[in-house]
Scaffold this motif. Structure first.
Motif, PDB file in Angstrom:
ATOM      1  N   ILE A 103      46.357  48.680  83.371  1.00 40.22           N
ATOM      2  CA  ILE A 103      45.230  48.632  84.296  1.00 40.22           C
ATOM      3  C   ILE A 103      44.091  47.974  83.542  1.00 40.22           C
ATOM      4  N   TYR A 104      43.730  46.764  83.935  1.00 41.49           N
ATOM      5  CA  TYR A 104      42.638  46.067  83.253  1.00 41.49           C
ATOM      6  C   TYR A 104      41.339  46.312  84.017  1.00 41.49           C
ATOM      7  N   GLY A 105      40.283  46.697  83.294  1.00 42.51           N
ATOM      8  CA  GLY A 105      39.027  47.079  83.931  1.00 42.51           C
ATOM      9  C   GLY A 105      39.054  48.544  84.320  1.00 42.51           C
ATOM     10  N   ALA A 106      39.689  49.364  83.478  1.00 40.77           N
ATOM     11  CA  ALA A 106      39.946  50.767  83.824  1.00 40.77           C
ATOM     12  C   ALA A 106      38.715  51.653  83.743  1.00 40.77           C
ATOM     13  N   ASN A 132      35.040  46.530  76.917  1.00 41.52           N
ATOM     14  CA  ASN A 132      34.052  47.437  76.355  1.00 41.52           C
ATOM     15  C   ASN A 132      34.760  48.641  75.730  1.00 41.52           C
ATOM     16  N   GLU A 133      34.843  48.645  74.403  1.00 41.98           N
ATOM     17  CA  GLU A 133      35.629  49.680  73.722  1.00 41.98           C
ATOM     18  C   GLU A 133      35.078  51.084  73.954  1.00 41.98           C
ATOM     19  N   PRO A 160      47.101  55.598  76.550  1.00 44.13           N
ATOM     20  CA  PRO A 160      46.862  54.569  75.537  1.00 44.13           C
ATOM     21  C   PRO A 160      45.884  53.516  76.065  1.00 44.13           C
ATOM     22  N   TYR A 161      45.199  52.836  75.149  1.00 41.13           N
ATOM     23  CA  TYR A 161      44.267  51.810  75.578  1.00 41.13           C
ATOM     24  C   TYR A 161      44.278  50.638  74.608  1.00 41.13           C
ATOM     25  N   GLU A 162      43.802  49.501  75.105  1.00 42.60           N
ATOM     26  CA  GLU A 162      43.731  48.294  74.285  1.00 42.60           C
ATOM     27  C   GLU A 162      42.488  47.509  74.673  1.00 42.60           C
ATOM     28  N   VAL A 163      41.681  47.170  73.698  1.00 43.95           N
ATOM     29  CA  VAL A 163      40.473  46.376  73.936  1.00 43.95           C
ATOM     30  C   VAL A 163      40.863  44.906  73.984  1.00 43.95           C
ATOM     31  N   ALA A 190      38.926  44.259  87.215  1.00 39.26           N
ATOM     32  CA  ALA A 190      37.633  43.857  86.655  1.00 39.26           C
ATOM     33  C   ALA A 190      37.069  42.646  87.383  1.00 39.26           C
ATOM     34  N   GLY A 191      36.034  42.864  88.174  1.00 38.73           N
ATOM     35  CA  GLY A 191      35.388  41.759  88.864  1.00 38.73           C
ATOM     36  C   GLY A 191      34.158  41.273  88.127  1.00 38.73           C
ATOM     37  N   PRO A 192      33.415  40.295  88.666  1.00 32.59           N
ATOM     38  CA  PRO A 192      33.741  39.590  89.909  1.00 32.59           C
ATOM     39  C   PRO A 192      34.980  38.721  89.744  1.00 32.59           C
TER      40      PRO A 192
END
Length: 343
Positions: free
Chosen positions: A5-8, A33-34, A47-50, A73-75
């Motif tokens: 999920i990008y922009g979580a 944004n970490e 888990p996450y990844e910057v 993650a917009g716009p």
């Protein structure tokens, strides 16, 4: 299967992550944004990844380990192109929650590349545009020779900051309808009419909603318009604004408007998510004057988005459809809306 999920940590992205976790899923959460990302990931124990979309090498390295990404993650007019192109390069299925016309058209232009890569590209896997897309598909089934499609919805829910920012960025471009298969730019509040969306007749105006793009690919109906309720006063203001639309195209004006939006709440509160339902309406006509109308009452648009994004992600991972561009109804069927219907 591994998915992202990008922009979580955005308002809607976090709702998607919450729902995924509640369903026993363990997607990788990602964003640039970490600090914000880590906070969500630790709360959900995921888990996450910057990753920054501007870093193509790092983005493709991250996507190379994923089977699918849900892009939140917009716009999206800015973020969708690099993500779609990277998904094609890494053979990663692409879903997003956009409602932006230009993004739907760009995604559709990548159909052949997606087929060669063997991946699904399906933007609009949330309120934009699951319910209206399903209504469009059902209307086409009931009136196969329809040549005009009108869709609309009525929601009392507050907009998220992201949705509001997208709306103001679009103002300078005007409205949009589809005529004889082609998308046409029209003035803001181009048309008005009275519509019963399902909770009584209301004055309504046209908006450049995503279905002006997607409903055409779902149904093949050549002329499409989308309406929402609006007060006569708002319609007059928007119609007067048409004279100054050129000013709204300047990036500094967009940034100023976006800054004002940052002062607003992030999005609907918990009460609105549970109680501010959405009424969805559609009307199909053919050359002989036959008319078919459908209405549905579905859950709050943001709640629907959180569930729809995860549901369609799991559908793609489980069913492994052939590669190419899809709309939600084309990918999952017109009865997908039944999951989100409320009584």
């Amino acid at each position: 299967m591994t998915w992202m999920i990008y922009g979580a940590y955005g308002y809607t992205g976090e709702l998607v992550a919450n729902y995924a976790k509640s369903q026993g899923q363990e997607p990788v959460l990602a964003g640039r944004n970490e600090k914000k990302l880590k906070a969500v990931a630790e709360r959900l124990e995921l888990p996450y990844e910057v990753v920054n979309l501007d870093d193509t090498v790092a983005l493709r390295q991250a996507l190379g380990e994923m089977d699918l990404v849900v892009h939140c993650a917009g716009p999206f007019e800015v973020t969708a192109e690099p993500m779609i192109d990277s998904c094609i390069a890494t053979r990663t299925h692409y879903l997003d929650i956009t409602g932006e016309l230009a993004v739907f058209e760009y995604a559709h232009s990548k159909d052949e590349e997606a087929k060669r890569a063997g991946i699904v590209i399906c933007p609009g896997v949330g309120f934009d545009v699951i319910p209206t897309d399903c209504i469009a598909a059902q209307l086409k089934q009931q009136l196969p020779d329809a040549n005009h499609l009108t869709l609309g919805f009525d929601s009392a829910s507050r907009m998220s900051r992201g949705t509001a920012k997208t709306s103001v960025r679009r103002l300078g471009e005007g409205g949009a309808v589809r005529r004889e298969g082609k998308i046409e730019t029209v003035p803001l509040a181009y048309k008005t009419r009275e519509i019963d969306f399902g909770n009584g007749e209301k004055f309504a105006m046209t908006i450049p909603w995503g279905d002006v793009s997607t409903a055409y690919y779902t149904t093949g109906i050549p002329s499409i318009e989308v309406f929402i309720p609006a007060s006569p006063n708002l319609v007059k203001k928007l119609q007067r604004l048409n004279k100054f639309r050129w000013l709204l195209r300047f990036e500094w004006v967009k940034k100023w408007l976006e800054k004002k939006i940052e002062e607003q709440p992030a999005g609907p509160d918990e009460k609105q998510l549970e109680e501010a339902f959405t009424y969805v309406w559609g009307e199909a006509k053919n050359a002989q004057g036959d008319v078919v109308t459908l209405r549905e009452k579905v859950m709050n648009g943001y709640k629907l988005t959180s569930q729809g994004a995860v549901d369609i992600a799991q559908h793609v991972l489980a069913e492994k459809p052939e590669g190419g561009y899809y709309t939600p109804a084309k990918l999952c069927g017109a009865d997908l809306i039944e999951r989100y219907r409320v009584s």
